[in-house]
Every structure is written in C-alpha cells, then in structure tokens.
Write a protein that holds these residues in place. Structure first.
Motif, PDB file in Angstrom:
ATOM      1  N   ASP A 111      19.265 -12.073   3.903  1.00  0.00           N
ATOM      2  CA  ASP A 111      20.624 -11.485   3.966  1.00  0.00           C
ATOM      3  C   ASP A 111      19.867 -10.552   5.204  1.00  0.00           C
ATOM      4  OD1 ASP A 111      23.314 -10.910   3.842  1.00  0.00           O
ATOM      5  OD2 ASP A 111      23.821  -9.183   2.468  1.00  0.00           O
ATOM      6  N   GLY A 112      20.813 -12.127   6.086  1.00  0.00           N
ATOM      7  CA  GLY A 112      21.131 -12.104   7.657  1.00  0.00           C
ATOM      8  C   GLY A 112      19.357 -11.749   8.395  1.00  0.00           C
ATOM      9  N   ASP A 113      19.842 -10.403   8.761  1.00  0.00           N
ATOM     10  CA  ASP A 113      17.619 -10.441   9.367  1.00  0.00           C
ATOM     11  C   ASP A 113      17.441  -9.503   8.640  1.00  0.00           C
ATOM     12  OD1 ASP A 113      19.853  -7.963   9.493  1.00  0.00           O
ATOM     13  OD2 ASP A 113      18.409  -7.553  11.620  1.00  0.00           O
ATOM     14  N   LEU A 114      18.192  -8.736   7.444  1.00  0.00           N
ATOM     15  CA  LEU A 114      17.126  -8.415   5.763  1.00  0.00           C
ATOM     16  C   LEU A 114      16.483  -8.943   5.232  1.00  0.00           C
ATOM     17  CD1 LEU A 114      20.157  -5.809   5.695  1.00  0.00           C
ATOM     18  CD2 LEU A 114      17.872  -5.751   7.565  1.00  0.00           C
ATOM     19  N   VAL A 115      14.955  -8.302   4.823  1.00  0.00           N
ATOM     20  CA  VAL A 115      14.171  -8.800   4.021  1.00  0.00           C
ATOM     21  C   VAL A 115      14.686  -7.744   3.060  1.00  0.00           C
ATOM     22  CG1 VAL A 115      12.271  -9.961   3.002  1.00  0.00           C
ATOM     23  CG2 VAL A 115      13.088 -10.576   5.125  1.00  0.00           C
ATOM     24  N   HIS A 116      14.824  -7.847   1.773  1.00  0.00           N
ATOM     25  CA  HIS A 116      14.427  -6.467   0.432  1.00  0.00           C
ATOM     26  C   HIS A 116      13.239  -7.546  -0.685  1.00  0.00           C
ATOM     27  CE1 HIS A 116      18.017  -5.147   1.965  1.00  0.00           C
ATOM     28  NE2 HIS A 116      18.710  -6.739   1.060  1.00  0.00           N
ATOM     29  N   VAL A 117      12.859  -6.317   0.142  1.00  0.00           N
ATOM     30  CA  VAL A 117      11.751  -6.484  -0.969  1.00  0.00           C
ATOM     31  C   VAL A 117      11.220  -5.882  -2.534  1.00  0.00           C
ATOM     32  CG1 VAL A 117       8.731  -6.264  -1.204  1.00  0.00           C
ATOM     33  CG2 VAL A 117      10.052  -7.042   0.873  1.00  0.00           C
ATOM     34  N   ILE A 118      10.965  -6.548  -4.111  1.00  0.00           N
ATOM     35  CA  ILE A 118      11.819  -5.970  -4.758  1.00  0.00           C
ATOM     36  C   ILE A 118      10.341  -5.990  -6.081  1.00  0.00           C
ATOM     37  CG2 ILE A 118      13.083  -6.183  -6.361  1.00  0.00           C
ATOM     38  CD1 ILE A 118      15.007  -7.472  -5.051  1.00  0.00           C
ATOM     39  N   GLY A 119       9.898  -4.528  -5.786  1.00  0.00           N
ATOM     40  CA  GLY A 119       8.821  -4.641  -7.472  1.00  0.00           C
ATOM     41  C   GLY A 119       8.582  -4.499  -8.216  1.00  0.00           C
ATOM     42  N   TYR A 120       8.667  -5.704  -9.207  1.00  0.00           N
ATOM     43  CA  TYR A 120       9.227  -4.792 -10.357  1.00  0.00           C
ATOM     44  C   TYR A 120       7.615  -4.287 -11.531  1.00  0.00           C
ATOM     45  CZ  TYR A 120      12.838  -7.751  -9.722  1.00  0.00           C
ATOM     46  OH  TYR A 120      13.670  -8.338  -9.799  1.00  0.00           O
ATOM     47  N   ARG A 121       7.815  -3.178 -11.775  1.00  0.00           N
ATOM     48  CA  ARG A 121       6.617  -2.398 -12.530  1.00  0.00           C
ATOM     49  C   ARG A 121       6.659  -2.597 -13.855  1.00  0.00           C
ATOM     50  NH1 ARG A 121       6.025   2.923 -10.234  1.00  0.00           N
ATOM     51  NH2 ARG A 121       3.808   2.361  -9.823  1.00  0.00           N
ATOM     52  N   THR A 122       5.525  -2.538 -14.774  1.00  0.00           N
ATOM     53  CA  THR A 122       5.137  -2.674 -16.108  1.00  0.00           C
ATOM     54  C   THR A 122       3.696  -1.414 -16.505  1.00  0.00           C
ATOM     55  OG1 THR A 122       4.355  -4.417 -16.397  1.00  0.00           O
ATOM     56  CG2 THR A 122       6.466  -3.890 -16.015  1.00  0.00           C
ATOM     57  N   THR A 123       4.169  -0.686 -17.258  1.00  0.00           N
ATOM     58  CA  THR A 123       2.778  -0.147 -18.379  1.00  0.00           C
ATOM     59  C   THR A 123       2.520  -0.141 -19.662  1.00  0.00           C
ATOM     60  OG1 THR A 123       1.712   2.143 -18.077  1.00  0.00           O
ATOM     61  CG2 THR A 123       3.854   1.816 -18.727  1.00  0.00           C
ATOM     62  N   GLU A 124       1.098  -0.132 -19.930  1.00  0.00           N
ATOM     63  CA  GLU A 124       1.355  -0.263 -21.790  1.00  0.00           C
ATOM     64  C   GLU A 124       1.481   0.385 -22.281  1.00  0.00           C
ATOM     65  OE1 GLU A 124      -2.810  -1.447 -22.512  1.00  0.00           O
ATOM     66  OE2 GLU A 124      -2.679  -3.551 -21.594  1.00  0.00           O
ATOM     67  N   GLN A 125       1.926   0.509 -22.999  1.00  0.00           N
ATOM     68  CA  GLN A 125       2.924   1.637 -24.393  1.00  0.00           C
ATOM     69  C   GLN A 125       2.492   1.435 -25.976  1.00  0.00           C
ATOM     70  OE1 GLN A 125       7.005   2.347 -25.623  1.00  0.00           O
ATOM     71  NE2 GLN A 125       6.713   4.270 -23.883  1.00  0.00           N
ATOM     72  N   LYS A 126       1.703   2.674 -26.183  1.00  0.00           N
ATOM     73  CA  LYS A 126       1.225   2.889 -27.164  1.00  0.00           C
ATOM     74  C   LYS A 126       2.232   2.737 -28.818  1.00  0.00           C
ATOM     75  CE  LYS A 126      -3.840   3.527 -27.055  1.00  0.00           C
ATOM     76  NZ  LYS A 126      -5.098   3.784 -27.290  1.00  0.00           N
ATOM     77  N   GLN A 127       1.882   2.026 -29.523  1.00  0.00           N
ATOM     78  CA  GLN A 127       2.938   1.703 -30.927  1.00  0.00           C
ATOM     79  C   GLN A 127       2.434   2.009 -31.836  1.00  0.00           C
ATOM     80  OE1 GLN A 127       6.504   0.425 -29.923  1.00  0.00           O
ATOM     81  NE2 GLN A 127       5.134   0.411 -28.223  1.00  0.00           N
ATOM     82  N   ASP A 128       3.334   2.876 -32.983  1.00  0.00           N
ATOM     83  CA  ASP A 128       2.271   3.435 -34.183  1.00  0.00           C
ATOM     84  C   ASP A 128       1.947   2.764 -34.756  1.00  0.00           C
ATOM     85  OD1 ASP A 128       4.595   5.895 -32.904  1.00  0.00           O
ATOM     86  OD2 ASP A 128       6.065   5.709 -34.926  1.00  0.00           O
ATOM     87  N   ASP A 129       2.094   1.673 -34.860  1.00  0.00           N
ATOM     88  CA  ASP A 129       0.668   0.517 -35.543  1.00  0.00           C
ATOM     89  C   ASP A 129      -0.549   0.603 -34.533  1.00  0.00           C
ATOM     90  OD1 ASP A 129       1.567  -0.554 -33.523  1.00  0.00           O
ATOM     91  OD2 ASP A 129       2.616  -2.206 -35.097  1.00  0.00           O
ATOM     92  N   GLY A 130      -0.260   1.328 -33.705  1.00  0.00           N
ATOM     93  CA  GLY A 130      -1.916   0.674 -32.587  1.00  0.00           C
ATOM     94  C   GLY A 130      -1.390  -0.145 -32.168  1.00  0.00           C
ATOM     95  N   THR A 131      -0.910  -1.204 -31.837  1.00  0.00           N
ATOM     96  CA  THR A 131      -0.227  -2.049 -31.202  1.00  0.00           C
ATOM     97  C   THR A 131       0.622  -1.604 -29.508  1.00  0.00           C
ATOM     98  OG1 THR A 131       1.917  -2.894 -31.699  1.00  0.00           O
ATOM     99  CG2 THR A 131      -0.035  -3.998 -32.551  1.00  0.00           C
ATOM    100  N   THR A 132       0.350  -2.499 -28.539  1.00  0.00           N
ATOM    101  CA  THR A 132       0.425  -1.868 -27.442  1.00  0.00           C
ATOM    102  C   THR A 132       1.481  -2.998 -26.821  1.00  0.00           C
ATOM    103  OG1 THR A 132      -1.270  -3.298 -26.134  1.00  0.00           O
ATOM    104  CG2 THR A 132      -1.126  -1.145 -26.440  1.00  0.00           C
ATOM    105  N   VAL A 133       2.227  -2.475 -26.215  1.00  0.00           N
ATOM    106  CA  VAL A 133       3.434  -3.088 -25.087  1.00  0.00           C
ATOM    107  C   VAL A 133       3.628  -3.022 -24.010  1.00  0.00           C
ATOM    108  CG1 VAL A 133       4.794  -3.853 -27.391  1.00  0.00           C
ATOM    109  CG2 VAL A 133       5.330  -1.853 -26.392  1.00  0.00           C
ATOM    110  N   MET A 134       3.896  -3.941 -23.806  1.00  0.00           N
ATOM    111  CA  MET A 134       4.312  -3.645 -21.895  1.00  0.00           C
ATOM    112  C   MET A 134       5.973  -2.793 -21.716  1.00  0.00           C
ATOM    113  SD  MET A 134       1.464  -4.100 -20.674  1.00  0.00           S
ATOM    114  CE  MET A 134       2.003  -3.802 -19.231  1.00  0.00           C
ATOM    115  N   VAL A 135       6.386  -2.132 -21.344  1.00  0.00           N
ATOM    116  CA  VAL A 135       7.502  -1.522 -20.845  1.00  0.00           C
ATOM    117  C   VAL A 135       7.958  -1.349 -18.840  1.00  0.00           C
ATOM    118  CG1 VAL A 135       7.682   0.008 -22.556  1.00  0.00           C
ATOM    119  CG2 VAL A 135       6.366   0.859 -21.184  1.00  0.00           C
TER     120      VAL A 135
END
Length: 447
Positions: free
Chosen positions: A246-270
């Motif tokens: 936007d004009g002379d500005l550059v907005h750098v946006i970092g999306y971050r996730t981590t693995e989370q274990k579920q009750d059934d032993g599987t993992t999902v990214m949150v």
C-alpha cells in the motif's frame, strides 16, 4: 486436477486499461537474447492494428490454460496453455488475430505433468515462461502485434517458477535464484540468491517476493535495477507467508500453525498467534511489528492507509503506518474464513460457514467497520469487482450473482459455464477448463 481447480488467482479484476499505457508506445527491436543466436531480426510495431470486433462474436473459444495464462490488454486478449501455442484474439468478438507455437511444448501424453505457463504483456511484447510444471527453463518474448519471436532466453538453474514484469526488466525465479532480464533483449543483467522465490511484485524500484527455506518463510525487497538486497524479513515456524503493498508500505504477514494431538491419537494442525511486520520501501526499515491471534488463511487487503485481515474470531482494520487497531468486530459466523474485496469505497466480505449451513455477503465501511447492507446467499466460492456499482459473486452451484454495491440488492443471477476469470468494461470472461465464454455484465446474458 483440472485447470480450474489449479488456478492460483482465480478471481481478478482487470479494468478497462489503456493499451498505450500498458504496452508502451515506443515499439521494440529484436535483440540477441537467444542462446541459440538464430532469432530473426524483426522490427515490432508498438501496438497491434485497430481491433477487428466488427465481425460476429465467435465465443466460446478453446482454452485449456490457467488464469495466469491469460492477459487482457485494452481491446486484446492474449492466451496460451499446455500446448505452448500463444494466440491473440479480439477481446470483444473472440476473432483470432494470430497464433504462434513456441516450439517447446512438452510431451506429457505418457504420464508426464502438463505445463501451465504464465503470460504477461509489457512494452509491446508478450512474455511467456514460468508457471506450474515448467519443463523449458526458458523465457520467451513475442511481438504483441504479429506474434513474431523477439528473443528467447534459457535461464540457468531452471525450471522457471515464475516471471514478473518490472519496468524495463523481466524477473525470472528459479529454485535458488532470481534473474533480472532485459525486456528488450533478454540479456541476463543480474542474479540474486533467493530460495523458492514466489509472488513477485514491483513497488517503485523495489522488487518484492516471498522466499522459503524449510519452515522459514521470508519476504525480500530487491533493487530491481541491480538485484541488490534492500531488506529481508524472515518469520520462523510459519506455514504460509504473504505480503500486501500500500503506497510505500509492505505488510509482511506470517501465518503460523502447530500440531495438536486429539483424543483418538491423531494430530491436526491448529493456528497459533501470527505475526505482521511492515516495511517502508522509502527507508527499507521495519516501521512496526505485531503479534496477533491466529490469522485466517483468507487474503488480507491493504489500501488507503489500512490493513484489513482476520485474526482469531475477529475481522479487524489496522492503521498502516502504526499497526494500531482502528476497528474490529466478531465474525458473524464462528470458525469462518471470510473472503474480502475492496470496491466502490466498500469492504465487501463473504462470511460462509465451513459446513455450508449459512452464507452472507456484507457491505462494510472500510474506515469504520459499520455495516451498510447484507445479502444472504448460498455457498460462495469467490467474489470479484465488476464495473462501478456492481460486485460479482460465484456460487458453489456454478451460478454468478451480480449485487448492487449501493444497497446489496441482487441485480441478476444466472448459470455460467465455469468460474469468472476476468471482468473488463461491460464483459465477463468465464472459463470451465476447456473453453472461454463471454457474458454481458449488465444482464448476465451470453454475448
């Protein structure tokens, strides 16, 4: 996977643009950019002759490429596809002006992957290269007026992932480097190190791109004239990184996730808290930095001094130069990933539940967050700006709905053959993976 599914930038608004301003007035002379050194010297006129729209429209026309394989420039539509045949058509009638084979189409009939090249227009040239599945490692320039080859450049360390116009240069990204090529001759003027450079964009004399090394994503600003690194911002443990200018500005946006274990032993990214850093291309310094609640994967918007994005369960606007919150409100549909566009001084946002149970489009004041109107619709697959006073909504039912941006009323709703790729003037261009069809933007009727 179909070309329609693979389209990286399915929805884009290309307004009526002056052909003189986009393609240049000076014309160009074929240079000695070919590694083969045997390209015929050819004087390229600055512009094609007058349009040929007087004939009866011939839409639909065959097209098997992606959105990035199309380039609409004034009254002309350029295109290519996996066959590596480049063509020029009158943008209103669809009548063919010229058709040229690059001579480099890969043989993918026996299990190989097709190559969906990029196509750009600049300075009276059509630029071909990069894209999904490149096997050529080449950048090719044709005369926009007649399709004659001007230069052909083999890029070291290919394949070429992406090309971008940058003033009098063409930037080409490979696995480990960015190359600056002369747009006139194809000569390599500079080389800069950048791992998996993507999403290149020019801001004045700064070439901005995203690069990746493992789980470290970064945004880098290069001097487009020399390839010198002006600034670089890396955000560790990111799943994705994006930037908005936007004009002379550059907005750098970092999306971050981590693995989370579920009750059934599987993992999902949150999602975990994301990071935003804003760089000034005037000083090449970070202006501000913030850590925000988990950022949604929706595309952020930056315009008129504001940055709009979704963080946690809120839609918010940040002041571009300070990062301070200007306004925010809770998402009306929990766990949604709103799509947004800026058009007619409105922030138009689609709030759709992931399970399809509810979906609405709302017109919001981008400066205050005040809602002006809302329209309940079925499942929505995308939105794009139309002419002034009109926004177009692609639904999951393969319908396109036109909404009046003043009050949110539905103007028309009709099935179309494929998703909308381009809106220009009074025409809509839709693509279903095999053909381009054209419709009247005021009625939704076929041309």
């Amino acid at each position: 996977m179909s070309p329609e599914d693979m389209t990286r930038r399915t929805f884009a608004f290309w307004g009526a643009v002056s052909l003189c301003s986009v393609m240049g007035l000076a014309g160009c002379q074929a240079g000695n950019g070919s590694d083969k050194g045997d390209e015929e010297s050819h004087r390229c006129p600055s512009l094609p002759d007058a349009g040929i729209a007087a004939g009866k429209p011939v839409w639909p026309v065959p097209f098997s490429g992606l959105r990035e394989s199309l380039s609409l420039t004034g009254p002309w539509l350029f295109g290519t596809g996996p066959d590596h045949v480049i063509w020029l058509r009158d943008a209103r009638s669809g009548l063919l002006r010229w058709r040229t084979s690059t001579g480099s189409a890969p043989n993918w009939d026996n299990g190989g992957q097709p190559h969906y090249p990029q196509l750009l227009t600049a300075d009276g040239l059509v630029l071909f290269g990069g894209g999904n599945g490149d096997t050529t490692s080449e950048v090719l320039a044709l005369c926009a007026s007649d399709g004659k080859t001007m230069w052909r450049r083999k890029v070291p360390g290919g394949p070429v992932f992406e090309i971008a116009g940058s003033g009098d240069l063409v930037a080409a990204a490979t696995q480990s480097h960015i190359f600056g090529l002369s747009i006139t001759t194809g000569e390599i003027l500079w080389k800069a190190g950048a791992q998996q450079g993507r999403w290149m964009k020019t801001c004045d004399d700064t070439l901005i791109l995203v690069n990746q090394l493992g789980r470290k994503f970064g945004a880098t600003g290069l001097d487009r004239r020399t390839g010198e690194t002006l600034w670089s911002e890396t955000i560790s443990d990111t799943s994705h990184l994006d930037f908005r200018v936007d004009g002379d500005l550059v907005h750098v946006i970092g999306y971050r996730t981590t693995e989370q274990k579920q009750d059934d032993g599987t993992t999902v990214m949150v999602g975990i808290p994301g990071k935003v850093r804003t760089v000034s291309t005037t000083t090449n310094q970070v202006v501000w930095a913030r850590t925000l609640p988990p950022l949604a994967g929706t595309s952020p918007l930056a315009s008129n001094g504001l940055l709009h994005l979704t963080a946690g369960e809120r839609l918010l606007a940040l002041h571009g130069r300070s990062g301070k919150e200007v306004w925010s409100f809770p998402l009306p549909v929990p766990e949604t990933n709103p799509q947004m566009l800026l058009h007619d001084d409105l922030l138009i946002a689609n709030f759709s539940a992931f399970d399809g149970s509810s979906s609405s489009v709302r017109g919001i004041d981008p400066k205050t967050g005040k809602e002006h109107w809302r329209q309940e619709l079925g499942g929505i697959s995308g939105m794009l700006a139309g002419p002034s006073g009109l926004a177009l909504i692609n639904t999951d039912a393969r319908k396109v709905t036109a909404i009046d941006t003043a009050g949110g009323e539905i103007i028309w709703s009709t099935p179309m053959k494929g998703s909308v790729q381009i809106v220009a003037g009074d025409l809509i261009y839709a693509h279903d993976g095999e053909e381009i069809s054209v419709y009247d933007v005021s009625t939704g009727n076929t041309l």
